[in-house]
Design an enzyme around this catalytic site. Structure first.
Site, PDB file in Angstrom:
ATOM      1  N   HIS A   1       0.829  -1.198   0.000  1.00 18.93           N
ATOM      2  CA  HIS A   1       0.000   0.000   0.000  1.00 18.93           C
ATOM      3  C   HIS A   1       0.871   1.259   0.000  1.00 18.93           C
ATOM      4  CE1 HIS A   1      -2.732   2.942   2.249  1.00 18.93           C
ATOM      5  NE2 HIS A   1      -3.174   2.874   1.011  1.00 18.93           N
TER       6      HIS A   1
ATOM      7  N   GLU B   1       1.968   1.891  -3.454  1.00  9.16           N
ATOM      8  CA  GLU B   1       0.920   2.481  -4.292  1.00  9.16           C
ATOM      9  C   GLU B   1       0.995   4.007  -4.234  1.00  9.16           C
ATOM     10  OE1 GLU B   1      -3.409   3.938  -3.589  1.00  9.16           O
ATOM     11  OE2 GLU B   1      -3.110   1.904  -2.816  1.00  9.16           O
ATOM     12  N   HIS B   2       1.222   4.552  -3.039  1.00  7.70           N
ATOM     13  CA  HIS B   2       1.345   5.998  -2.893  1.00  7.70           C
ATOM     14  C   HIS B   2       2.636   6.515  -3.529  1.00  7.70           C
ATOM     15  CE1 HIS B   2      -2.007   7.042  -0.059  1.00  7.70           C
ATOM     16  NE2 HIS B   2      -1.999   5.721   0.066  1.00  7.70           N
TER      17      HIS B   2
ATOM     18  N   GLU C   1      -3.573   8.281   6.803  1.00  8.44           N
ATOM     19  CA  GLU C   1      -4.724   7.556   6.261  1.00  8.44           C
ATOM     20  C   GLU C   1      -5.183   6.492   7.247  1.00  8.44           C
ATOM     21  OE1 GLU C   1      -5.772   4.516   2.575  1.00  8.44           O
ATOM     22  OE2 GLU C   1      -4.128   5.956   2.338  1.00  8.44           O
TER      23      GLU C   1
END
Length: 457
Positions: free
Chosen positions: A60, A63-64, A142
């Site tokens: 994840h 992904e950023h 997040e």
């Protein structure tokens, strides 16, 4: 250019052609000239199931990082160029894949392809400590905003950890833990990219108002020179017994607006007829306001304000049947749980009625049509079936398999799997006023001293 497959007839008149570049990149194209837009979707075969202990959340986080610039696109340029051209974009991470997608005006398709190729081929030239720290903080925020600091926010994480045993590749969720996010190094990220972000570990789909010949020429031009990489190890085995064998339960006392009963049932892997039967069963039981559980708990008993039951389809491990009930007023959870078990036992014994079968299958068909009815949804489904099942054409006929399931198969799925010894249960109990006041005082004290507790995996 590698071998090129011809189009095959598909459900609803939709077709897709498959191609493969010499470097291993799989390409799926589907023409749709209804509107002048084109969707680009790129699935990398990497998700949280590929992570190792101590480095959860890396898929994840990466992904950023993919939006932090590449050799020819600096900083936030990917967003700026796509949105400036009238397009939309995003990326997501799951247990089983990471995807990136743009929907563009058709005449801007080449830009989207160039952008995706530039970061696939050159991201490492721009990946540095500054971008790593920047996105590490973004992901941690997040986690706070979507998991740690919202009511019921950690339910998915807690139930997943219960349903899949310690050491299982699906035991942790894609968000990862605060401690592991802090521990990730720049070299971890670089090695992750080298291993998984290679053309031979990806599927690229383009759907919409396209010229297939021109589109393939652009794909060859921009992606063809990116070298493949053969260092990827297969994900760890995710298989488990059909049932858990006992009920697993955790009670959570938090500042939530209402009591809640949540449960995860171990169900068949995606891509099987049994998974389709389970999907129909859960739709009859909890798929919307006409479902059995909603009618029983919300309308008749008035013991709940919301009740739903849905399927989290997983290809590399047992899927999960996800039950979520929010209690009404002062109703206690045991009363709700007894009503749920009563409805599940009755369904396992009698199965669905003909009317329920028709309604559930029509609902699942509509959801399938909704996904394939947009260029972005179709591009995503084509990638999904190519990555997880090896054949993008299956996306175009998936609904037929759901409609082929019989009422007895649906009843059997419920009888075998929707039982107390095959579930992980999470019970939320609100804090008392005194407990809430104490918790608020503790948070204020931590904030004043600058302390921050790291979330456990």
């Amino acid at each position: 250019m590698g071998d090129t497959a011809t189009a095959r007839a598909a459900s609803g008149g939709l077709t897709a052609t498959e191609h493969r570049l010499a470097n291993g990149l799989r390409v799926v194209l589907s023409e749709d000239h209804l509107t002048p837009v084109a969707a680009v979707c790129l699935w990398y075969d990497v998700g949280s199931r590929h992570e190792v202990k101590g480095r959860t959340g890396l898929a994840h986080l990466f992904e950023h990082l993919m939006f932090q610039g590449s050799a020819q696109v600096k900083g936030n340029g990917h967003f700026e160029l796509v949105q400036g051209a009238g397009g939309s974009l995003n990326g997501t991470t799951s247990f089983e894949r990471t995807n990136y997608f743009e929907t563009m005006p058709a005449h801007q398709l080449e830009l989207a392809l160039w952008l995706e190729a530039d970061r696939m081929g050159t991201l490492l030239t721009a990946l540095d400590d500054e971008s790593m720290e920047n996105q590490r903080d973004v992901v941690k925020n997040e986690r706070r905003q979507r998991y740690d600091n919202v009511p019921y926010g950690t339910a998915f994480e807690k139930l997943t950890a219960l349903a899949y045993p310690e050491g299982h590749p699906y035991h942790h969720t894609p968000i990862g833990s605060m401690a592991d996010l802090d521990a990730a190094t720049l070299e971890d990220a670089r090695q992750f990219f080298r291993t998984y972000y290679a053309p031979n570990n990806a599927v690229l789909s383009v759907v919409g108002d396209i010229d297939p010949e021109q589109t393939l020429a652009w794909i060859e031009k921009y992606f063809g020179s990116i070298p493949g990489h053969d260092g990827k190890q297969p994900p760890r085995d995710g298989s488990l017994p059909d049932t858990i064998g006992t009920e697993l339960r955790e009670v959570v006392r938090e500042e939530v607006p209402a009591r809640a009963l949540m449960a995860a049932y171990r169900l068949p892997e995606d891509g099987t007829r049994a998974a389709d039967a389970a999907d129909v069963a859960l739709t009859v039981l909890g798929g919307g306001e006409s479902s059995r559980l909603y009618n029983r708990l919300v309308r008749r008993d008035r013991s709940a304000v919301a009740a739903g039951f849905g399927l989290l389809r997983l290809a590399g491990a047992p899927s999960l049947g996800w039950l979520d009930v929010k209690a009404s007023g002062d109703v206690e959870i045991p009363a709700i749980e007894a009503a749920v078990d009563d409805e599940l036992a009755r369904f396992a014994a009698e199965g669905p009625t003909a009317e329920e079968m028709e309604r559930a299958q029509a609902q699942l068909e509509r959801e399938w049509l909704d996904r394939l009815g947009t260029v972005a949804g179709r591009a995503d489904e084509l990638c999904r079936y190519a990555v997880l099942f090896g054949d993008p054409q299956l996306a175009l006929s998936a609904v037929g398999r759901v409609l082929d399931v019989t009422a007895d198969e649906v009843r059997q799925a419920a009888a075998e799997r929707l039982c107390p010894d095959n579930r992980a249960v999470l019970v939320y109990e609100p804090l008392t006023p005194e407990e809430a006041e104490h918790a608020e005082h503790a948070e204020n004290t931590d904030a004043a001293t600058g302390e921050e507790a790291a979330a456990s995996e």
